[in-house]
Motif scaffolding. Structure first.
Motif, short mmCIF file in Angstrom:
data_model
loop_
_atom_site.label_atom_id
_atom_site.label_comp_id
_atom_site.label_asym_id
_atom_site.label_seq_id
_atom_site.Cartn_x
_atom_site.Cartn_y
_atom_site.Cartn_z
N THR A 2 60.95 34.74 37.40
CA THR A 2 59.91 34.33 36.74
C THR A 2 58.96 35.15 36.24
O THR A 2 58.51 35.06 35.05
CB THR A 2 58.91 33.25 37.83
N ASP A 36 52.11 26.34 24.19
CA ASP A 36 52.55 25.49 25.29
C ASP A 36 53.52 26.33 25.98
O ASP A 36 53.34 26.22 27.38
CB ASP A 36 52.88 23.99 24.58
N GLU A 37 54.44 26.71 25.51
CA GLU A 37 55.56 27.44 26.56
C GLU A 37 55.19 28.73 26.97
O GLU A 37 55.35 28.62 28.25
CB GLU A 37 56.60 27.87 25.41
N LEU A 82 51.99 28.94 27.96
CA LEU A 82 51.04 28.67 29.23
C LEU A 82 52.06 28.04 30.20
O LEU A 82 51.56 28.29 31.59
CB LEU A 82 50.32 27.48 28.76
N ASP A 83 52.92 27.16 29.89
CA ASP A 83 54.01 26.86 30.97
C ASP A 83 54.65 28.12 31.93
O ASP A 83 54.71 27.93 33.28
CB ASP A 83 55.18 26.00 30.25
N SER A 84 54.94 29.11 31.16
CA SER A 84 55.41 30.21 31.71
C SER A 84 54.47 31.04 32.79
O SER A 84 54.92 31.27 33.83
CB SER A 84 56.29 31.16 30.85
N GLU A 85 53.07 31.07 32.36
CA GLU A 85 52.01 31.32 33.10
C GLU A 85 51.98 30.65 34.45
O GLU A 85 51.70 30.98 35.31
CB GLU A 85 51.03 31.76 32.09
N ILE A 86 51.87 29.27 34.22
CA ILE A 86 51.87 28.46 35.39
C ILE A 86 52.94 28.56 36.28
O ILE A 86 52.78 28.53 37.52
CB ILE A 86 51.64 26.93 34.97
N MET A 87 54.17 28.68 35.69
CA MET A 87 55.24 28.88 36.63
C MET A 87 55.30 30.04 37.35
O MET A 87 55.42 30.42 38.55
CB MET A 87 56.71 28.85 35.77
N GLN A 143 58.46 35.25 32.28
CA GLN A 143 57.04 35.25 31.55
C GLN A 143 56.90 36.41 30.50
O GLN A 143 56.39 36.04 29.49
CB GLN A 143 56.13 35.17 32.67
#
Length: 194
Positions: free
Chosen positions: A123, A142-143, A145-150, A127
């Motif tokens: 991950t 958005d992508e 932010l999604d990678s940071e959330i993951m 990221q």
């Protein structure tokens, strides 16, 4: 713990031996030495005569009258010994089951910890790649932010799995009665070699 149960078993065994001792005859040997001063009005202080007497006694007794009480006490102590033996066996079985469960839990939490570590590494790499692509303008915010959330989720999972591993290790150390981590690891290594 098992150590306490084994000590209780040893005490019960000694109680049986002590109750059997109540059936044995007792023999007493005593010795005394007495001096008697013989004084007569006609004697002077230097003429006083001391006479000694010595007594040696040997007595033996056989417990006839309290035999019923001794037998009842023996039966009671013998019953307690058998009960303690059964309690020790049950405790050993329960502890063995708990240790097996704790070992399985330690193994699974170790595998889970390893898996979450790998997930965190992947991950983090993902990221990093998405961040580079975002800087190049190839992916949207958005992508990113999604990678940071993951990545944050992977970090949380990694911490949780490490915590679960430490708890499983602590539980197993507690069950084995081992406080020293170095000795615990030696015990685990010796178990793996067998």
């Amino acid at each position: 713990t098992l150590k306490t149960m084994n000590e209780t078993k040893a005490i019960a065994d000694k109680n049986v031996l002590m109750s059997l001792g109540n059936f044995l005859p007792s023999v007493t040997l005593s010795y005394s030495n007495n001096w008697i001063k013989l004084w007569d009005e006609t004697l002077t202080h230097s003429d006083v005569d001391y006479k000694d007497s010595q007594t040696l006694g040997l007595s033996a007794s056989i417990p006839i009258f309290p035999i019923a009480d001794n037998f009842a006490n023996y039966k009671k102590v013998r019953y307690q010994q058998r009960k303690t033996d059964e309690d020790v066996k049950e405790a050993e079985n329960n502890i063995n089951l708990a240790v097996e469960s704790a070992v399985m839990n330690l193994i699974s939490s170790g595998k889970q910890s390893h898996a979450t570590k790998l997930t965190l590494e992947y991950t983090t790499e993902l990221q990093s790649q998405i961040s580079e692509k975002f800087n190049s303008g190839l992916v949207s915010a958005d992508e990113l932010l999604d990678s940071e959330i993951m990545l944050k989720g992977a970090k949380i999972s990694d911490v949780q799995s490490k915590y679960a591993f430490i708890m499983a290790k602590s539980k197993l150390m507690q069950l084995l009665g081992e406080e020293d981590e170095y000795k615990f690891l030696q015990l685990i290594n010796n178990a793996e070699e067998k």
